[in-house]
Design an enzyme around this catalytic site. Structure first.
Site, PDB file in Angstrom:
ATOM      1  N   ASP A 131      -5.436  -4.854   6.759  1.00 55.59           N
ATOM      2  CA  ASP A 131      -5.077  -5.919   5.825  1.00 55.59           C
ATOM      3  C   ASP A 131      -4.038  -6.934   6.306  1.00 55.59           C
ATOM      4  O   ASP A 131      -3.901  -7.979   5.693  1.00 55.59           O
ATOM      5  CB  ASP A 131      -4.633  -5.307   4.489  1.00 55.59           C
TER       6      ASP A 131
ATOM      7  N   HIS B  14       2.663  -5.643   4.279  1.00 54.51           N
ATOM      8  CA  HIS B  14       1.986  -6.935   4.505  1.00 54.51           C
ATOM      9  C   HIS B  14       1.937  -7.802   3.246  1.00 54.51           C
ATOM     10  O   HIS B  14       1.476  -8.947   3.312  1.00 54.51           O
ATOM     11  CB  HIS B  14       0.571  -6.707   5.065  1.00 54.51           C
TER      12      HIS B  14
END
Length: 973
Positions: free
Chosen positions: A110, A379
């Site tokens: 991701d 993230h």
């Protein structure tokens, strides 16, 4: 904030509770778990003894597998290597201590783009394969077509084949199950629907639950799944297809997930002759094991990264390099404070075994900051791509952890100096601007780097008449001047020279007739109208130290040129603030948001008038420039404070002298503006820019022309370093937080400092992901200008000196004690400094507190016997990491391997009894670590990889770019 935490806890709790229950019901079922922060919450707060037993059993059977194993799945673009290693180490320590489990595969599906540092870190941590997904859409399409989504990645040019790793890029469907069903208008394969926490539906019917598998649709479901598997098989070289089942926030009701999928798996396998496919539940290691056993020869990818990342022609994910700049700054300050706190505490434990501080409590204080710094590396954390309430959660956790570590450091000073006897009171670590009373102050300054440092620390004082003394009562060079931030206070700059991992104590007294600090004098220049500047002739005036002459033009109040006094080379040098105007209405075209940067034209200069004030003194000159939208404006949104330092005789001023320090003040911005500082020079750079990957290695960034979105696609992350150069001269930029950076013209470099956005994209509105950030940001950048040889020898140490500026703590004399500075206790932390050569960095010196045995067989046995009980933390094991800062061939001297005698290096802490060399996160003995060796044209023979030079008599040789990790044990005092 609490709502978010509750909903995540509720969701995570449901996932692990129902998944464990379902795995126990069917031997064929499997599951992979990634982020330890969530698993750990469940393990510590929710899991029953029975569930814990089941987890142990499932791990042993290989049906539950931890992949990556860090606290989070970290971002790769804007994070610092130290923080990536920290969050990985925190997760791995937990898994090894509790389960004897060591992850060997990654699942980096991701993060928005892939850095070349990551494959190296995962190789150093003992991983056998690495898996990524988000890379440029056009590049992925090309790799997919040519079956090149799998390769052996040599992420580091210096470590090359020794730390290479097999890498798998997910195909266009990425990590979520393709959900189109030709026979249903609901998405397929997501039988538990969409998560709604903390208020799940009373009737258990979640939004968008897939059609249950029945006799009637079983064949259609199977056909859909098989067609997708075959489409993907054509993009890979082996007969195995990794078919990810799940997506964001899935498996909160694992029962409906598995019961439906079981039917499908059985049906396809019963009709495998007809379908041409067999299907099985698998973990990541099952898949990679199957590919590895094919024994194919793989292509090598060099150290080029996959940044920036675009998903469509107008979707360049380069906005997040700057989004929420304040959070990015606080995350880095927290990381730097943690670094200082760890070595400070480690030295205290080793040297003061009789100390009065409770070590277990101290470890908890450090842990609160370790976890806060680890979690923000997510993230959707430091990237600024989360909603405001989640940002607040990160900020609160960071602030709380910083408060704890400051308190710990102050109490250690108090304890070491027998302060009670001497009537001293220590407060917490000081932050600029908390204006101190007019009493005699002590300032304790700790240098967390393993080098001798000469620099300035700033203290806020309430009058100009000040004197500064060291422990022996000698006068210390200092300069005081009116503060940038407030009319009523003054900034006192104290010149400190401190050896490695040591502290010095200074006393600050209101003037007592003796030598005082130099008082900076101020000259204010008239505000200049830039629109009329061309009508007047230049009026140049210089600001000089022994390394540079900076020339300003009084006609514009802007910088004009910089001369490197060593070579007498003059570079034309101008700086201006500009704004990219961006669109927030999806009906009108591409938008900018937390993730994306989509400028609708070139950047526009922001100011028509510039005010200038010069504060000059014998130690420092500060040039204050204020940028106004027009000549009559009252307020400014932009300012630059440029500082040039002069170092008196007798001090090592090399780094200080070559540092042009700039602090910016930017904001509040207008809506849908992205603010950049553009520096233009006459260097013929051919528009080539260099930026770092995670403060670890540099990447070459040639300007690329695209059909669409060229400006945004030529933005890159600068985590710590960026530079431009011509054949002779280099201009380096060093940063204390991440920024987007670009070279949009020859001889130019621009840094995005701030963003304020609002848009009406439904996804952004649903998730409150608009970036209406009305803050003022105060980032700092250090500039170094010089020949390649000189900048090469300075930028690594300078970048770390900016990252790890000295920690300032405060004490005051209370009561009627004699006001004479006393010598510090002789047994203080600064008896023997810890110093490494300038091409090495002492990256970690800490006491992790893990209770695990470093003998693997012993550790596994004690867990199986259930002997791994919660005892006290282990304070005898010290974690040491040493990193070589240079690449092979980068510098004739600094790129050489370095021999380090660990016993001698650490003798200030005590007598070293034993050293064990470990994998990056500490869970493997390097002598038993055998990573898979994938066949390449370079090395046709497949063999296991084992790379160590075991140290006899505590001497190790550290080669370029190596990060070496050790457990060190000292003689018990």
């Amino acid at each position: 904030f609490f709502l978010f935490q509750e909903s995540m806890h509720a969701y995570a709790a449901n996932v692990y509770t129902t998944v464990i229950e379902e795995l126990m019901k069917g031997k064929q079922r499997k599951f992979i778990a990634v982020e330890q922060e969530f698993f750990r919450l469940w393990w510590d707060m929710v899991a029953t003894d029975t569930q814990k037993q089941q987890v142990h059993q499932l791990l042993q059977e290989g049906r539950l597998e931890f992949v990556i194993g860090g606290q989070v799945m970290h971002d790769e673009a804007v994070t610092l290597i130290d923080d990536q290693i920290l969050q990985l180490t925190e997760g791995h320590g937990f898994l090894y201590e509790n389960f004897g489990f060591r992850p060997q595969f990654s699942w980096h599906v991701d993060p928005f783009g892939a850095s070349a540092t990551t494959p190296t870190l995962f190789a150093l941590a003992g991983f056998n394969a690495h898996l990524i997904s988000r890379i440029d859409y056009d590049l992925k399409a090309d790799m997919q077509k040519n079956k090149k989504l799998q390769f052996v990645w040599q992420g580091s040019p210096s470590l090359s084949a020794r730390q290479e790793i097999f890498t798998h890029v997910m195909d266009q469907y990425s990590y979520c199950t393709p959900s189109q069903l030709p026979f249903s208008n609901r998405s397929g394969f997501f039988w538990n629907g969409l998560a709604t926490f903390p208020d799940p539906p009373k009737d258990g019917v979640y939004p968008n639950m897939s059609l249950p598998v029945t006799e009637a649709n079983l064949h259609q479901y199977a056909q859909t799944m098989v067609a997708n598997i075959k489409e993907r098989a054509a993009w890979f070289r082996t007969g195995e297809v990794l078919w990810p089942w799940g997506c964001d926030k899935q498996f909160f009701n694992a029962s409906v997930q598995y019961s439906n999928m079981d039917l499908l798996v059985d049906y396809i396998n019963k009709h495998s002759a007809e379908f041409g496919v067999t299907v099985q539940y698998a973990t990541v290691s099952d898949y990679f094991q199957a590919v590895y056993s094919r024994n194919l020869t793989w292509e090598i990818r060099d150290s080029q990264d996959f940044l920036p990342y675009s998903t469509e022609p107008f979707q360049a994910w380069t906005g997040f390099y700057t989004s929420r700049s304040t959070l990015k700054g606080v995350a880095r300050r927290a990381s730097s404070l943690l670094y200082a706190g760890e070595s400070f505490f480690t030295q205290y434990v080793q040297k003061h075994p009789e100390g009065s501080i409770c070590k277990c409590k101290a470890l908890k204080q450090l842990q609160s900051l370790r976890w806060a710094v680890s979690e923000v590396q997510h993230h959707d954390g430091i990237t600024g791509t989360e909603s405001p309430k989640v940002t607040d959660m990160y900020m609160n956790n960071l602030m709380y952890g910083m408060f704890n570590v400051k308190k710990l450091m102050a109490s250690i000073i108090f304890d070491i100096n027998n302060a009670k006897k001497n009537g001293e009171v220590y407060s917490s670590v000081y932050t600029k601007g908390s204006g101190k009373p007019d009493v005699d102050l002590y300032v304790v300054v700790y240098n967390p780097l393993a080098w001798n440092i000469t620099t300035f620390v700033t203290v806020s004082v309430s009058s100009e008449a000040m004197s500064v003394y060291d422990e022996l009562g000698r006068s210390v060079p200092a300069q005081v001047q009116s503060s940038v931030e407030s009319q009523s206070t003054y900034d006192l700059y104290i010149l400190v020279a401190i050896s490695g991992l040591s502290y010095r104590k200074y006393s600050i007294k209101p003037l007592d007739g003796q030598q005082s600090a130099f008082v900076g004098s101020s000259v204010r220049y008239e505000r200049r109208d830039l629109t009329r500047a061309g009508q007047r002739s230049q009026q140049l005036f210089p600001v000089v130290n022994s390394c540079y002459q900076i020339v300003f033009d009084q006609n514009t109040n802007l910088m004009h040129s910089i001369t490197d006094r060593e070579t007498n080379q003059t570079v034309q040098f101008t700086q201006e603030f500009l704004e990219y105007h961006v669109n927030g209405d999806t009906k009108k075209g591409p938008i900018s948001d937390n993730y994306l940067f989509a400028p609708n034209a070139s950047a526009v200069p922001v100011s028509k008038a510039v005010g200038l004030e010069v504060m000059s003194g014998s130690l420092m000159t500060e040039i204050r420039q204020y940028f106004y939208s027009n000549v009559t404006s009252q307020d400014y949104i932009y300012a630059v404070y440029t500082r040039l330092y002069s170092v008196p005789e007798g001090f090592d001023g090399k780094l200080l002298c070559h540092r042009i320090e700039q602090e910016y003040s930017v904001g509040p911005l207008e809506l849908n503006r992205e603010a950049v500082l553009r520096t233009s020079t006459n260097l013929n750079t051919r528009q080539l820019l260099y930026t770092d990957n995670n403060g670890y290695q540099m990447q070459k960034r040639p300007f690329k022309a695209y059909v669409n979105n060229t400006v945004a696609r030529n933005y890159y992350p600068m985590v710590q370093t960026a530079y431009i150069e011509d054949d002779t001269t280099r201009l380096m930029l060093l940063a204390e937080r991440a920024h987007g950076v670009s070279s949009q013209g020859n001889g130019q470099v621009e840094v995005m400092l701030h963003r304020r956005l609002w848009n009406n994209l439904q996804w952004d509105l649903n998730n409150n992901l608009t970036l209406n950030d009305s803050s003022v940001v105060r980032p700092v950048i250090w500039l170094i200008l010089g020949t390649k040889a000189v900048t090469n020898s300075l930028y690594r140490t300078s970048g770390l000196a900016l990252e790890h500026r000295p920690v300032v703590m405060f004490g005051a004399l209370s009561g009627d004690k004699p006001k004479v500075p006393r010598r510090l206790q002789q047994n203080s932390v600064r008896d023997l400094p810890v110093t490494v050569p300038p091409n090495l960095h002492l990256q970690t010196l800490s006491i992790p507190g893990w209770r695990y045995s470093s003998n693997h067989a012993e550790q596994v046995l004690s867990i199986r016997m259930g002997k791994q009980k919660q005892g006290d933390a282990d304070f005898s094991r010290v974690l040491l990491r040493i990193r070589h800062l240079y690449e092979v061939g980068e510098d004739p001297v600094l790129s050489q391997p370095v021999m380090v005698d660990l016993k001698s290096l650490l003798k200030g802490l005590g007598s070293v009894m034993a050293v064990e060399e470990r994998s990056l996160t500490g869970t493997w003995d390097v002598n038993t670590l055998e990573r898979w060796k994938w066949k390449t044209a370079q090395y046709p023979g497949k063999r296991f990889f084992n790379n160590t030079e075991t140290s006899e008599d505590f001497i190790v040789t550290v080669h370029p770019k190596e990060i070496r990790t050790f457990f060190v044990y000292f003689q018990v005092q």
